[in-house]
Design an enzyme around this catalytic site. Structure first.
Site, PDB file in Angstrom:
ATOM      1  N   HIS A 310      64.425  75.745 -16.759  1.00  0.00           N
ATOM      2  CA  HIS A 310      63.257  76.005 -17.592  1.00  0.00           C
ATOM      3  C   HIS A 310      62.481  74.718 -17.760  1.00  0.00           C
ATOM      4  O   HIS A 310      63.077  73.643 -17.835  1.00  0.00           O
ATOM      5  CB  HIS A 310      63.691  76.538 -18.969  1.00  0.00           C
ATOM      6  CG  HIS A 310      62.595  77.216 -19.697  1.00  0.00           C
ATOM      7  ND1 HIS A 310      61.667  76.529 -20.450  1.00  0.00           N
ATOM      8  CD2 HIS A 310      62.254  78.525 -19.768  1.00  0.00           C
ATOM      9  CE1 HIS A 310      60.814  77.395 -20.957  1.00  0.00           C
ATOM     10  NE2 HIS A 310      61.132  78.602 -20.558  1.00  0.00           N
ATOM     11  N   ASP A 367      65.719  85.200 -18.722  1.00  0.00           N
ATOM     12  CA  ASP A 367      65.597  86.216 -17.678  1.00  0.00           C
ATOM     13  C   ASP A 367      66.896  86.477 -16.929  1.00  0.00           C
ATOM     14  O   ASP A 367      66.980  87.426 -16.157  1.00  0.00           O
ATOM     15  CB  ASP A 367      64.515  85.802 -16.668  1.00  0.00           C
ATOM     16  CG  ASP A 367      63.148  85.894 -17.292  1.00  0.00           C
ATOM     17  OD1 ASP A 367      62.929  86.838 -18.052  1.00  0.00           O
ATOM     18  OD2 ASP A 367      62.312  85.017 -17.032  1.00  0.00           O
TER      19      ASP A 367
END
Ligand code: CMC
Length: 433
Positions: A310, A367
């Site tokens: 991320h 996710d």
């Protein structure tokens, strides 16, 4: 916005010249150096592709500490909101800055509920799409088209119209998302049922058919509501910045949210849950994991572990932990033994102990487990990003409203480092070689 006060300055030296730049503190998080006058003072721009060190705005909505794995909406930790709150309460919080009282919550829920239907003409608009159109393509187009159906809430200078447009989008996105799904599978649209809560209503619009009674499973609607809370906002990510940039020109809110949806569609952003599930399917069984981990580490291979890493979190994404628990709850409720969950758990275990991932601070993001969960709930992969867009709409709206209400707001206009041709004269085509 509050007037910013600077207690510190940063010194910039270029050659033999010095400049003093104001430094502003946030309530938490890093300070920022104000470079707003840099060009007029030095004749230079800053250079920051991907905006990795650039604060594009002042905001009071969402705070992330990526090193500690902290996510706060208006100061409240995501874990507490996901555990104790519901999505509409989170919407209220993001939009108005405070948690609602019981009376405010009842009024807000009622107002959202009053807007859940879409104009009947939208049904005909839908018929223009190819029958196998990707639901995200349908979303970009139909949310943009809301500005054609709801002219009476596109004047951004009118606070009442801004509020009506906001309520309309929060209320209608589930209806439009469910319509995009139904259309893609050739089933009739299901009208909203306003005595159901937000998540249950959405599940019913997605999975009910006219020929059968549909009963919402409370475990699934709780999971759906929690997934919406987890995705509701995430400060200045790519799609939110897109919404702000589109809105900075004065574009109407429906057009701005459509721009956000378009940006979210990409696999490095909202499309990652679909990509993560595809990757887990491709891996197929735990024995093949080392092969894929080796590929992810190979600098000559573009393959990445989807659902890992991320831009901001350099620690476990706090949303991923809640998502992992929700995933187990949903699979248990549905009595599903999904081999991909075994692959996911094992891949996570291996990656978290691998030097490459430790050194680069790559952890599962939200996710990673959401694809398995959504699939178990009955959604096809093409709907995953749609659900993300539905949930993120409130965050986009809150950020857009904050920007419009900021008296210092200007049109967004980044500059560049130009490395193209210098001035040259036009050559007639007959003389070109
Ligand atoms: N697998 C393997 N290596 C990775 C991964 C990954 N998933 N992510 C980053 N790296 C490596 C990358 O190769 C680079 O290595 P090097 O320094 O040797 O060149 C290093 O880590 C830094 O990567 P980066 O691309 O510079 O980092 P970034 O902050 O620009 O990228 C990211 C963040 C999310 C785009 C990236 O981690 C990624 O592509 N992840 C997979 C896609 C994904 O899961 N996206 C969902 C993000 S969360 C949902 C959302 O907010 O929309």
């Amino acid at each position: 916005m509050d007037a910013k006060t600077n207690t510190k300055t940063a010194q910039l030296t270029i050659g033999d010249k010095n400049w003093s730049l104001p430094v502003y503190p946030g309530t938490i998080g890093p300070d920022v150096i104000d470079i707003g006058k840099l060009y007029s003072q030095t004749g230079m721009f800053t250079y920051d592709p991907g905006f990795t060190s650039t604060g594009s705005c002042e905001s009071k909505i969402t705070f992330i500490d990526g090193d500690e794995g902290v996510l706060l909406y208006r100061g409240y930790p995501i874990e507490q909101l996901a555990e104790h709150g519901d999505f509409l309460e989170t919407c209220y919080l993001l939009l108005y800055g405070e948690l609602p009282t019981a009376a405010q919550k009842a009024d807000f829920d009622y107002r959202v509920t009053r807007h859940t239907m879409v104009h009947e003409q939208m049904m005909r608009f839908f018929q223009g799409f190819r029958r196998d159109a990707h639901p995200m393509a349908v979303m970009v187009a139909s949310v943009g088209a809301l500005s054609a159906f709801y002219h009476d809430s596109t004047d951004i200078s009118d606070p009442h119209q801004r509020m009506v447009a906001s309520m309309r989008m929060i209320a209608k996105l589930p209806t439009i998302s469910a319509m995009a799904f139904k259309y893609s599978i050739g089933q009739p649209f299901v009208y909203p049922k306003n005595d159901l809560d937000y998540a249950s209503n959405f599940l019913r619009m997605c999975f009910a058919v006219p020929c059968e009674e549909y009963k919402v499973n409370p475990v699934l609607s709780t999971a759906m509501d929690r997934i919406f809370i987890l995705h509701a906002d995430h400060e200045q990510n790519a799609s939110t910045s897109t919404v702000r940039l589109a809105g900075s020109s004065g574009a109407n809110p429906f057009a701005c949210i459509a721009a956000g949806i378009a940006c979210l569609w990409g696999p490095a952003h909202g499309g990652a849950n679909e990509a993560a599930l595809k990757m887990l399917t491709e891996i197929g069984k735990p024995e093949r994991i080392p092969e894929f981990v080796a590929r992810a580490k190979d600098p000559n291979d573009s393959f990445r572990l989807m659902g890992f890493g991320h831009r901001v979190y350099k620690h476990y994404d706090p949303r991923a932990k809640i998502m992992q628990r929700t995933c187990h709850e949903v699979l248990k409720e549905m009595n599903i033994k999904d081999d991909l969950l075994d692959v996911a758990v094992e891949l996570e275990r291996i990656a978290l102990h691998d030097e490459y991932f430790i050194e680069k601070k790559l952890y599962p993001n939200v996710d990673y487990y959401s694809g398995i969960t959504l699939r178990a709930m009955g959604f096809p992969t093409t709907m995953f990003t749609v659900l993300f867009a539905l949930a993120r709409t409130v965050g986009w709206i809150a950020q857009w409203k904050e920007m419009i209400e900021d008296p210092h707001q200007k049109i967004g206009r980044p500059r560049q480092l130009y490395t193209g041709a210098t001035r040259r004269d036009y050559m007639p085509i007959t003389r070109r070689k």
